[in-house]
Design a protein around this motif. Structure first.
Motif, PDB file in Angstrom:
ATOM      1  N   HIS A  13       0.826  -1.204   0.000  1.00  0.00           N
ATOM      2  CA  HIS A  13       0.000   0.000   0.000  1.00  0.00           C
ATOM      3  C   HIS A  13       0.861   1.254   0.000  1.00  0.00           C
ATOM      4  O   HIS A  13       1.965   1.255   0.548  1.00  0.00           O
ATOM      5  N   ILE A  14       0.305   2.327  -0.566  1.00  0.00           N
ATOM      6  CA  ILE A  14       0.841   3.677  -0.383  1.00  0.00           C
ATOM      7  C   ILE A  14      -0.350   4.633  -0.250  1.00  0.00           C
ATOM      8  O   ILE A  14      -1.465   4.316  -0.673  1.00  0.00           O
ATOM      9  N   ASN A  15      -0.111   5.773   0.363  1.00  0.00           N
ATOM     10  CA  ASN A  15      -1.097   6.862   0.425  1.00  0.00           C
ATOM     11  C   ASN A  15      -2.392   6.504   1.149  1.00  0.00           C
ATOM     12  O   ASN A  15      -3.436   7.090   0.838  1.00  0.00           O
TER      13      ASN A  15
ATOM     14  N   PHE B  63       0.183   4.201   5.586  1.00  0.00           N
ATOM     15  CA  PHE B  63       1.178   3.965   4.548  1.00  0.00           C
ATOM     16  C   PHE B  63       1.464   5.291   3.862  1.00  0.00           C
ATOM     17  O   PHE B  63       0.545   6.001   3.442  1.00  0.00           O
ATOM     18  N   GLY B  64       2.735   5.625   3.739  1.00  0.00           N
ATOM     19  CA  GLY B  64       3.142   6.909   3.188  1.00  0.00           C
ATOM     20  C   GLY B  64       3.097   6.962   1.673  1.00  0.00           C
ATOM     21  O   GLY B  64       2.601   6.061   0.996  1.00  0.00           O
ATOM     22  N   SER B  65       3.635   8.034   1.132  1.00  0.00           N
ATOM     23  CA  SER B  65       3.682   8.248  -0.311  1.00  0.00           C
ATOM     24  C   SER B  65       4.689   7.299  -0.954  1.00  0.00           C
ATOM     25  O   SER B  65       5.450   6.604  -0.263  1.00  0.00           O
ATOM     26  N   LEU B  66       4.703   7.273  -2.276  1.00  0.00           N
ATOM     27  CA  LEU B  66       5.682   6.443  -2.982  1.00  0.00           C
ATOM     28  C   LEU B  66       7.098   6.842  -2.597  1.00  0.00           C
ATOM     29  O   LEU B  66       7.953   5.970  -2.374  1.00  0.00           O
ATOM     30  N   ASP B  67       7.368   8.130  -2.508  1.00  0.00           N
ATOM     31  CA  ASP B  67       8.710   8.563  -2.128  1.00  0.00           C
ATOM     32  C   ASP B  67       9.070   8.055  -0.735  1.00  0.00           C
ATOM     33  O   ASP B  67      10.202   7.619  -0.494  1.00  0.00           O
ATOM     34  N   GLU B  68       8.111   8.080   0.188  1.00  0.00           N
ATOM     35  CA  GLU B  68       8.368   7.620   1.551  1.00  0.00           C
ATOM     36  C   GLU B  68       8.546   6.106   1.624  1.00  0.00           C
ATOM     37  O   GLU B  68       9.324   5.609   2.446  1.00  0.00           O
ATOM     38  N   GLU B  69       7.824   5.387   0.786  1.00  0.00           N
ATOM     39  CA  GLU B  69       7.815   3.922   0.860  1.00  0.00           C
ATOM     40  C   GLU B  69       8.728   3.259  -0.174  1.00  0.00           C
ATOM     41  O   GLU B  69       8.855   2.034  -0.174  1.00  0.00           O
ATOM     42  N   ARG B  70       9.368   4.028  -1.020  1.00  0.00           N
ATOM     43  CA  ARG B  70      10.091   3.455  -2.162  1.00  0.00           C
ATOM     44  C   ARG B  70      11.140   2.426  -1.756  1.00  0.00           C
ATOM     45  O   ARG B  70      11.223   1.345  -2.338  1.00  0.00           O
ATOM     46  N   GLU B  71      11.951   2.747  -0.773  1.00  0.00           N
ATOM     47  CA  GLU B  71      13.018   1.819  -0.368  1.00  0.00           C
ATOM     48  C   GLU B  71      12.440   0.500   0.129  1.00  0.00           C
ATOM     49  O   GLU B  71      12.915  -0.583  -0.244  1.00  0.00           O
ATOM     50  N   ASN B  72      11.400   0.581   0.960  1.00  0.00           N
ATOM     51  CA  ASN B  72      10.769  -0.636   1.464  1.00  0.00           C
ATOM     52  C   ASN B  72      10.140  -1.445   0.331  1.00  0.00           C
ATOM     53  O   ASN B  72      10.251  -2.682   0.297  1.00  0.00           O
ATOM     54  N   LEU B  73       9.464  -0.755  -0.591  1.00  0.00           N
ATOM     55  CA  LEU B  73       8.830  -1.450  -1.705  1.00  0.00           C
ATOM     56  C   LEU B  73       9.864  -2.126  -2.598  1.00  0.00           C
ATOM     57  O   LEU B  73       9.646  -3.242  -3.083  1.00  0.00           O
TER      58      LEU B  73
ATOM     59  N   ASP C 224      -9.336  15.361   3.400  1.00  0.00           N
ATOM     60  CA  ASP C 224      -8.794  16.579   2.785  1.00  0.00           C
ATOM     61  C   ASP C 224      -8.563  16.411   1.285  1.00  0.00           C
ATOM     62  O   ASP C 224      -7.733  17.064   0.682  1.00  0.00           O
ATOM     63  N   GLY C 225      -9.310  15.507   0.673  1.00  0.00           N
ATOM     64  CA  GLY C 225      -9.158  15.284  -0.765  1.00  0.00           C
ATOM     65  C   GLY C 225      -8.764  13.849  -1.017  1.00  0.00           C
ATOM     66  O   GLY C 225      -8.822  13.007  -0.133  1.00  0.00           O
ATOM     67  N   THR C 226      -8.371  13.550  -2.223  1.00  0.00           N
ATOM     68  CA  THR C 226      -7.983  12.193  -2.590  1.00  0.00           C
ATOM     69  C   THR C 226      -6.476  12.109  -2.774  1.00  0.00           C
ATOM     70  O   THR C 226      -5.905  12.800  -3.616  1.00  0.00           O
ATOM     71  N   ALA C 227      -5.829  11.297  -1.954  1.00  0.00           N
ATOM     72  CA  ALA C 227      -4.397  11.046  -2.094  1.00  0.00           C
ATOM     73  C   ALA C 227      -4.238   9.789  -2.942  1.00  0.00           C
ATOM     74  O   ALA C 227      -4.606   8.705  -2.508  1.00  0.00           O
ATOM     75  N   PHE C 228      -3.735   9.942  -4.132  1.00  0.00           N
ATOM     76  CA  PHE C 228      -3.646   8.810  -5.048  1.00  0.00           C
ATOM     77  C   PHE C 228      -2.394   8.973  -5.891  1.00  0.00           C
ATOM     78  O   PHE C 228      -1.981  10.087  -6.212  1.00  0.00           O
TER      79      PHE C 228
END
Length: 250
Positions: free
Chosen positions: A57-59, A69-79, A103-107
């Protein structure tokens, strides 16, 4: 590992796309594990237990696991690390790329979809109301849509006509999470499977147990996706749960 030094090529990412789709038709039944955190140790535990695919998961703030689960940048190393071990095990990896928020759609963006495919992600999975319209026609990741509580079979059939190729039967109300699977649930899954040409995966919103697999297969499901409600959040419990389900499948 040497694979960590080099990006996955476009040719490799094209090969990865459709991996789960093909597997769902080639195998009698498929075991997927939704990881409660983007942690390579949990991925390794699921694969040791016999998982044939993983979901990350992200976002999102995940309801069942209670994990952010954080953003792609935050999760990139783990992914990247998870994708390495999955690739070695020939296991598919799908991703939930975001969800509606207050607060909107994080996608994930179109560029991030391309990056995820290059990393080796096979498909994305989202509720239709969370997924931007462009996700149905993008060519980077295979399209899994989640049937949802309050939705109709007709809506899911229409989604097949505009790009959905895989379906996650996430049809349970949150109030029913963690309860035992019953015969009425099986009938509801069967109606969805019969109506769709897309392969249907049943997630463990309810507390699915290995003994339920025969009924799920009879209903027409092509696989099961076990997550925190069934697996727990620790490596040992994830491996044990995956092992029990894989043994029941075998």
């Amino acid at each position: 590992m040497l694979t960590a030094l080099f990006p996955v090529s476009v040719a490799q990412s094209a090969f990865n796309m459709n991996q789960l789709y093909t597997q769902l038709f080639d195998q009698p039944f498929t075991l997927l594990v939704s990881l409660p955190a983007n942690d390579v140790r949990l991925a390794e535990a699921a694969l040791r237990g016999g998982a044939q695919g993983l979901k990350v998961h992200i976002n999102v703030q995940h309801f069942a696991s209670g994990t952010r689960f954080g953003s792609l940048d935050e999760e990139r190393e783990n992914l990247t690390r998870i994708l390495e071990v999955a690739r070695a095990a020939k296991a598919s990896v799908g991703i939930v790329p975001g969800a509606a928020t207050d607060d909107g759609t994080a996608f994930a963006t179109p560029d991030e979809f391309a990056a995820l495919a290059e990393m080796g992600v096979d498909y994305f999975d989202a509720y239709p109301a969370d997924a931007p319209a462009w996700t149905l026609s993008q060519k980077h990741l295979d399209v899994m849509m989640a049937a949802f509580h309050g939705g109709t079979i007709a809506q899911m059939q229409e989604l097949e006509g505009v790009g959905m190729r895989l379906c996650e039967a996430s049809i349970m109300h949150h109030d029913h999470y963690g309860k035992a699977l019953n015969a009425l649930d099986i009938a509801t899954y069967a109606a969805l499977c019969e109506a769709l040409s897309s392969p249907v995966i049943v997630p463990s919103q309810k507390r699915i147990v290995p003994a339920d697999l025969a009924a799920l297969r009879a209903a027409g499901a092509r696989g099961v996706l076990i997550g925190a409600i069934v697996t727990g959040r620790e490596a040992e419990s994830i491996e044990s749960a995956a092992h029990a389900f894989r043994n029941a499948m075998n």
